[in-house]
Motif scaffolding. Structure first.
Motif, short mmCIF file in Angstrom:
data_model
loop_
_atom_site.label_atom_id
_atom_site.label_comp_id
_atom_site.label_asym_id
_atom_site.label_seq_id
_atom_site.Cartn_x
_atom_site.Cartn_y
_atom_site.Cartn_z
N TRP A 211 2.82 -12.07 -1.13
CA TRP A 211 1.70 -11.58 -0.16
C TRP A 211 1.58 -12.59 0.82
N GLY A 212 1.21 -13.71 0.39
CA GLY A 212 0.93 -14.75 1.52
C GLY A 212 2.20 -15.22 2.32
N ASN A 213 3.13 -14.82 1.77
CA ASN A 213 4.39 -15.40 2.90
C ASN A 213 5.03 -14.13 3.60
N LEU A 214 4.33 -12.99 3.73
CA LEU A 214 4.51 -11.73 4.31
C LEU A 214 4.03 -11.68 5.70
N SER A 215 4.71 -11.38 6.68
CA SER A 215 4.05 -11.17 8.05
C SER A 215 3.05 -10.25 8.17
N GLY A 216 1.99 -10.66 9.28
CA GLY A 216 1.04 -9.49 9.38
C GLY A 216 1.38 -8.05 9.52
N ARG A 217 2.68 -7.94 10.22
CA ARG A 217 3.13 -6.54 10.43
C ARG A 217 3.68 -5.91 9.05
N GLU A 218 4.20 -6.75 8.39
CA GLU A 218 4.64 -6.15 6.97
C GLU A 218 3.18 -5.93 5.99
N ARG A 219 2.46 -6.85 6.02
CA ARG A 219 1.19 -6.42 5.34
C ARG A 219 0.51 -5.00 5.83
N GLY A 220 0.52 -4.92 7.02
CA GLY A 220 0.11 -3.68 7.83
C GLY A 220 0.62 -2.54 7.25
N LYS A 221 1.94 -2.56 7.03
CA LYS A 221 2.60 -1.33 6.78
C LYS A 221 2.24 -0.95 5.40
N TYR A 222 1.99 -1.87 4.37
CA TYR A 222 1.59 -1.43 2.96
C TYR A 222 0.34 -0.84 3.14
N LEU A 223 -0.73 -1.36 4.04
CA LEU A 223 -2.22 -0.86 4.07
C LEU A 223 -2.16 0.44 4.60
N TYR A 224 -1.25 0.95 5.72
CA TYR A 224 -0.96 2.08 6.14
C TYR A 224 -0.65 2.86 5.17
N ILE B 112 -13.67 4.51 -13.11
CA ILE B 112 -12.21 5.29 -13.14
C ILE B 112 -11.44 5.33 -11.75
N THR B 113 -12.41 5.69 -10.77
CA THR B 113 -11.41 5.80 -9.56
C THR B 113 -10.69 4.50 -9.02
N ALA B 114 -11.55 3.41 -9.48
CA ALA B 114 -10.82 1.96 -9.13
C ALA B 114 -9.37 2.19 -9.92
N LEU B 115 -9.34 2.62 -10.90
CA LEU B 115 -7.95 2.56 -11.72
C LEU B 115 -6.98 3.66 -11.37
N HIS B 116 -7.48 4.56 -10.46
CA HIS B 116 -6.44 5.76 -9.91
C HIS B 116 -6.15 5.01 -8.66
N LEU B 117 -7.21 4.22 -7.94
CA LEU B 117 -6.49 3.67 -6.73
C LEU B 117 -5.39 2.57 -7.30
N ALA B 118 -5.43 2.06 -8.41
CA ALA B 118 -4.43 1.30 -8.83
C ALA B 118 -3.22 1.96 -8.84
N GLU B 119 -3.13 3.04 -9.20
CA GLU B 119 -2.10 4.03 -9.39
C GLU B 119 -1.40 4.20 -7.86
N ILE B 120 -2.20 4.26 -7.01
CA ILE B 120 -1.88 4.31 -5.54
C ILE B 120 -1.08 3.15 -5.03
N PHE B 121 -1.70 1.93 -5.52
CA PHE B 121 -0.98 0.57 -5.22
C PHE B 121 0.26 0.58 -6.00
N GLN B 122 0.44 1.27 -7.00
CA GLN B 122 1.78 1.26 -7.59
C GLN B 122 2.81 2.23 -6.85
N GLU B 123 2.06 3.20 -6.58
CA GLU B 123 3.10 4.24 -5.68
C GLU B 123 3.48 3.62 -4.32
N ALA B 124 2.47 2.78 -3.58
CA ALA B 124 2.90 2.44 -2.44
C ALA B 124 3.80 1.00 -2.56
N GLU B 125 4.13 0.82 -3.90
CA GLU B 125 5.14 -0.47 -4.08
C GLU B 125 4.58 -1.64 -3.64
N LEU B 126 3.15 -1.84 -3.72
CA LEU B 126 2.40 -3.13 -3.29
C LEU B 126 3.04 -4.21 -4.29
#
Ligand code: NDP
Length: 517
Positions: free
Chosen positions: A114-127, A229-243
């Motif tokens: 993460w620390g080496n990614l460009s802002g543009r790439e980080r933005g794509k994950y967040l979108y 509980i919802t934070a852990l469902h958010l974690a599933e979203i992070f997995q799905e987003a391939e963060l």
């Protein structure tokens, strides 16, 4: 001796007078106080939101380095539905070793991905995360209401849209940080430890995670014990987003888990939302270290109604100011100041309006006030209400029946409150309003500022000039004019005095997550 108003008998209480006697006002209502009663003809048919498709795990593990892992402690605690008192699931209790694992994972991710990614790439994950939240929005809203007790119309129409909006908004900033700090070079801080409360579980997670990630930090998040509980469902979203693994880690647990995170030497930045008491403890623990800190703590906001205000609108503002989310809101307009000339008028309208509020099943789409988040919080509300009655204030509650099971408190307000009453000083964090009066704008300002807190305030008047005059003199981080409890990711939020320091939201919300050279 004052009568104790409990959550059960309060369902039927009408007016508890200053001397503590309960007055049954039915046979002796003064003429001007009489009003039509439609009985149950006002009732809406039930409109339950289905939760049949919700699949909760019987047990939720910790989320560390991109995977769900069992806690080193081997311990789990129950997460309860506050509307039914039924167990929803078991949540892992992370200990100091789990926190250490999470911090190490976050550190590795910061250094290697993460620390080496460009802002543009980080933005794509967040979108991507924002879009996935939108896709699963209804499901997350239902779980939020089941786990926390908030009405589905709020979790569905306010919490979840704002959660997605925060990720969208900070996704936009990720590759534009240079514009936020013209002439300076912003750099991420490293590992952010983030501790959140139970009143807006997913929204607080979004407030913390989205700006931290946009700026290039990695995170360890500690949700509140009663609403993990919802934070852990958010974690599933992070997995799905391939963060990338380790960029966000979620360690559930109680106060000790939070303390381990605060004290971990490899955490570079701490962000905390919660009580002023715990905030002070964190401040002491961080003193003398290099950790950067932001604190978003309690509040006792003044909502000020001038005689020239549009009273019907102001009454709606009072209602949303204090009864939104059962009053579990740090910026709730919990001290109402009404200019003397319109006091009887406002009180009459307020009394009528609270008797139309529907208290009950959080999953019913017509519910205005859901369940109190926990038994502990309900006890705290009852205790403070009792103190108000004992100290001589008059309690007004609508004559409604509360469900037999679960944790409930009726919408309530006190008149006859003085500045020294506990209910005028302390954060009740429930659907209870303290009403006071004032004569002049100067008096309103002085009384509004007479609190150790300084998070938010509201002003109601039809004079723009008066708004500017008052707003500039109120010591509050957020002041709403002719509205209340409006939130937007582009708008900074935070407090003065014992309400904490640092801002979340808007371009201001980036600053706590960067160092500038
Ligand atoms: P806390 O401040 O105790 O909880 C906030 C978060 O901090 C939770 O995740 C909590 O974990 C964690 N925590 C608790 N102790 C520590 C510690 N020593 N070090 C680090 N983290 C810690 O609030 P409560 O839930 O106990 O609520 C108490 C009162 O605080 C409420 O009645 C209300 O008045 C106020 N409050 C204010 C909020 C605000 O936004 N201003 C939000 C929530 C509460 P855990 O949940 O597991 O205890």
């Amino acid at each position: 001796m004052a009568k104790r108003t409990t959550r059960r008998d309060s369902a039927l209480a009408v007016v508890v007078q200053g001397n503590g006697d309960v007055a049954d006002n039915r046979p002796s209502v003064a003429l001007q106080d009489r009003r039509l009663s439609f009985g149950d003809k006002w009732n809406y048919a039930p409109a339950p939101e289905s939760n049949s498709y919700i699949k909760l795990k019987p047990r939720y593990s910790l989320f560390i380095n991109g995977k769900f892992v069992t806690p080193r402690s081997g311990k789990y605690f129950d997460s309860i539905n506050p509307a039914t008192e039924e167990k929803l699931s078991e949540i892992a209790e992370g200990n100091a070793r789990d926190v250490d694992r999470a911090v190490q994972a976050a550190r590795r991710a910061y250094q290697t991905s993460w620390g080496n990614l460009s802002g543009r790439e980080r933005g794509k994950y967040l979108y991507r995360i924002a879009r996935l939240i939108q896709e699963r929005s209804r499901e997350l809203a239902v779980i939020e209401s089941m786990d926390g007790g908030k009405p589905i119309k709020e979790s569905r129409d306010i919490d979840l849209p704002l959660v997605a909006a925060h990720f969208f908004y900070y996704a936009g900033w990720a590759d534009k940080l240079g514009y936020a700090f013209p002439g300076r070079t912003p750099r991420p801080l490293g590992v952010a430890g983030q501790i959140i409360p139970w009143n807006f579980p997913l929204l607080m997670a979004a407030w913390k995670l989205a700006p931290a990630l946009a700026c290039g930090n990695t995170c360890v998040l500690k949700p509140a014990e009663t609403t993990s509980i919802t934070a852990l469902h958010l974690a599933e979203i992070f997995q799905e987003a391939e963060l990338p693994d380790g960029v966000v880690n979620i360690v559930t647990g109680a106060g000790d888990t939070g303390r381990a995170l605060v004290e971990h030497p490899k955490v570079d930045k701490l962000a905390f939302t919660g009580s002023t008491e715990v905030g002070k403890r964190i401040l002491r623990a961080v003193a003398g270290t290099k950790k950067k800190l932001t604190l978003e703590l309690g509040g006792k906001a003044a909502n000020i109604i001038f005689e020239d205000a549009a009273i019907d609108q102001a009454v709606e503002g009072i209602i949303s100011g204090i009864y939104f989310n059962q009053g579990h809101v740090c910026c709730a307009g919990s001290r109402l100041f009404v200019q003397e000339g319109v006091f009887p008028h406002v009180i009459r309208k307020l009394r009528d309006r609270i008797s139309t509020l529907r208290v009950g099943d959080p999953l019913d789409k017509n519910t205005d006030i859901g369940a109190i988040n926990s038994r502990m919080q309900l006890d705290k509300i009852c205790q403070l209400v009792d103190s108000g009655v004992r100290q001589g204030a008059e309690l007004v509650q609508p004559p409604l029946r509360l469900p037999k099971k679960g944790y409930w408190y009726p919408p309530s307000f006190f008149t006859g409150v003085t500045a020294s009453h506990r209910i005028a000083q302390e954060e009740i964090f429930g659907p209870v309003l303290s009403v006071m009066t004032f004569r002049t704008p100067e008096e309103a300002i002085e009384r509004a500022n007479n609190t150790p807190y300084g998070l938010s305030a509201g002003v109601w008047t039809d004079k723009g000039s008066k708004i500017f005059k008052i707003v500039n003199k109120l010591r509050a981080g957020v002041v709403w004019a002719n509205t209340y409890n409006k939130f937007d990711p582009t708008s900074p939020f935070g407090g003065y005095k014992e309400s904490g320091f640092g801002r979340e939201g808007g371009a201001h919300g980036l600053l706590p997550y960067v160092s500038l050279t």
